[in-house]
Design a protein around this motif. Structure first.
Motif, PDB file in Angstrom:
ATOM      1  N   VAL A 294      40.050  50.098  32.239  1.00 32.24           N
ATOM      2  CA  VAL A 294      40.217  50.153  33.463  1.00 32.24           C
ATOM      3  C   VAL A 294      39.038  49.303  34.371  1.00 32.24           C
ATOM      4  N   TYR A 295      39.292  48.677  35.190  1.00 29.47           N
ATOM      5  CA  TYR A 295      38.309  48.046  36.087  1.00 29.47           C
ATOM      6  C   TYR A 295      38.450  48.625  37.546  1.00 29.47           C
ATOM      7  N   SER A 296      37.459  49.261  37.997  1.00 35.17           N
ATOM      8  CA  SER A 296      37.610  49.977  39.139  1.00 35.17           C
ATOM      9  C   SER A 296      36.902  49.382  40.397  1.00 35.17           C
ATOM     10  N   LEU A 297      37.851  49.080  41.627  1.00 37.27           N
ATOM     11  CA  LEU A 297      37.321  48.496  42.758  1.00 37.27           C
ATOM     12  C   LEU A 297      37.288  49.387  43.853  1.00 37.27           C
ATOM     13  N   ALA A 298      37.021  49.023  45.037  1.00 39.35           N
ATOM     14  CA  ALA A 298      37.199  49.812  46.316  1.00 39.35           C
ATOM     15  C   ALA A 298      37.616  48.814  47.348  1.00 39.35           C
ATOM     16  N   ILE A 299      38.594  49.583  48.138  1.00 32.28           N
ATOM     17  CA  ILE A 299      38.944  48.778  49.256  1.00 32.28           C
ATOM     18  C   ILE A 299      38.227  49.248  50.369  1.00 32.28           C
ATOM     19  N   SER A 300      37.746  48.370  51.190  1.00 33.90           N
ATOM     20  CA  SER A 300      37.090  48.505  52.449  1.00 33.90           C
ATOM     21  C   SER A 300      37.723  48.317  53.737  1.00 33.90           C
TER      22      SER A 300
ATOM     23  N   ASP B 139      39.732  37.857  44.952  1.00 35.48           N
ATOM     24  CA  ASP B 139      41.103  37.519  45.218  1.00 35.48           C
ATOM     25  C   ASP B 139      41.932  38.261  44.084  1.00 35.48           C
ATOM     26  N   ILE B 140      42.390  39.410  44.113  1.00 33.24           N
ATOM     27  CA  ILE B 140      42.871  40.148  43.186  1.00 33.24           C
ATOM     28  C   ILE B 140      44.008  39.382  42.560  1.00 33.24           C
ATOM     29  N   ASP B 141      44.847  38.529  43.122  1.00 35.58           N
ATOM     30  CA  ASP B 141      45.897  37.951  42.369  1.00 35.58           C
ATOM     31  C   ASP B 141      45.272  36.972  41.412  1.00 35.58           C
ATOM     32  N   LYS B 142      44.251  36.254  42.112  1.00 33.31           N
ATOM     33  CA  LYS B 142      43.441  35.262  41.004  1.00 33.31           C
ATOM     34  C   LYS B 142      42.769  35.849  40.023  1.00 33.31           C
TER      35      LYS B 142
ATOM     36  N   VAL C  66      46.750  49.524  40.237  1.00 29.86           N
ATOM     37  CA  VAL C  66      47.176  51.012  40.530  1.00 29.86           C
ATOM     38  C   VAL C  66      46.217  51.547  41.885  1.00 29.86           C
ATOM     39  N   LYS C  67      46.806  51.663  42.884  1.00 26.74           N
ATOM     40  CA  LYS C  67      45.918  52.367  44.153  1.00 26.74           C
ATOM     41  C   LYS C  67      45.753  53.877  43.800  1.00 26.74           C
TER      42      LYS C  67
ATOM     43  N   PHE D  90      40.857  51.251  44.004  1.00 25.05           N
ATOM     44  CA  PHE D  90      41.815  50.413  43.524  1.00 25.05           C
ATOM     45  C   PHE D  90      41.584  49.963  42.271  1.00 25.05           C
ATOM     46  N   ARG D  91      42.483  50.065  41.237  1.00 27.62           N
ATOM     47  CA  ARG D  91      42.494  49.749  39.873  1.00 27.62           C
ATOM     48  C   ARG D  91      43.139  48.546  39.123  1.00 27.62           C
TER      49      ARG D  91
END
Length: 215
Positions: free
Chosen positions: A61-67, A93-96, A110-111, A150-151
């Motif tokens: 799991v790589y965890s990010l945060a939506i601002s 850029d999540i797609d890339k 996964v949100k 967001f994961r």
């Protein structure tokens, strides 16, 4: 890892929530009912469910945060995950970000949703991979809601090298040392990456952005 275009997908047991991945499993009970009432052989379904749970337990799991502000203004996250403003924040850029995976379909997005009680997984969830992952890996208690997580869920944990075009911006903490700042700025020189320095706004609990000296 920042300068090498790498991220680390953590095993579930290494994440900092002791309730990570918790759910109520009602699948086996449902299969028992089906077997008893309809005399149906559910052994293959039970075996597949056991294998699926094993697969989920082995993901990274790589965890990010939506601002919500469009820049990293969450003081709690800065304090917890960026060394109390000594570290930095990265925008992707999540797609890339997932393009360099050999099999990109093995990376799920996964949100995270937040709720009072753990989710219940039953046989009806098998019809939707998204719904199943949401319950098994994308649900956390209300205490974590401020993280707005967001994961990226990889088939296996470990270091992942990504498409360097995925890196869009770096935000340097206002307590970062000058030598650390310079190392990042020099390392990203010539790349299409925006570099900002976070600064405390006078008379406010908010941040302001100062343009860095990068590209």
């Amino acid at each position: 890892m920042l300068l090498a275009d790498q991220i680390y997908a953590s095993p579930i047991e290494k994440l900092n929530d002791c309730f990570e991945g918790r759910y109520t499993d009602s699948v086996d009970k449902q299969l028992d009912v089906i077997a008893a009432n309809f005399h149906y052989d559910v052994s293959s379904i039970r075996a597949q469910w056991k294998e699926l749970k094993k697969t989920v337990e082995g993901v990274g799991v790589y965890s990010l945060a939506i601002s919500d502000e469009g820049y990293p203004n969450n003081k709690l996250l800065w304090s917890l995950y960026a060394g109390e403003y000594v570290g930095f924040c990265v925008a992707y850029d999540i797609d890339k970000l997932v393009q360099n995976e050999q099999f990109p379909w093995l990376v799920n997005r996964v949100k995270v949703s937040y709720q009072k009680d753990v989710p219940i997984v039953d046989a009806t969830d098998f019809s939707s991979e998204t719904q199943l992952l949401q319950k098994m890996l994308g649900t956390k208690g209300l205490d974590w809601e401020r993280e707005n997580e967001f994961r990226l869920v990889y088939d296996k944990p470990g270091v992942k090298t990504y498409n360097r075009a995925a890196l869009k911006a770096v935000y340097l903490g206002f307590k970062m040392t000058d030598s650390h700042k310079q190392r990042i700025i020099d390392g990203l020189q010539g790349r299409d990456v925006d570099i900002y320095e976070m600064a405390q706004m006078a008379g406010s609990y908010d941040f302001k952005l100062c343009q860095g000296t990068g590209s």
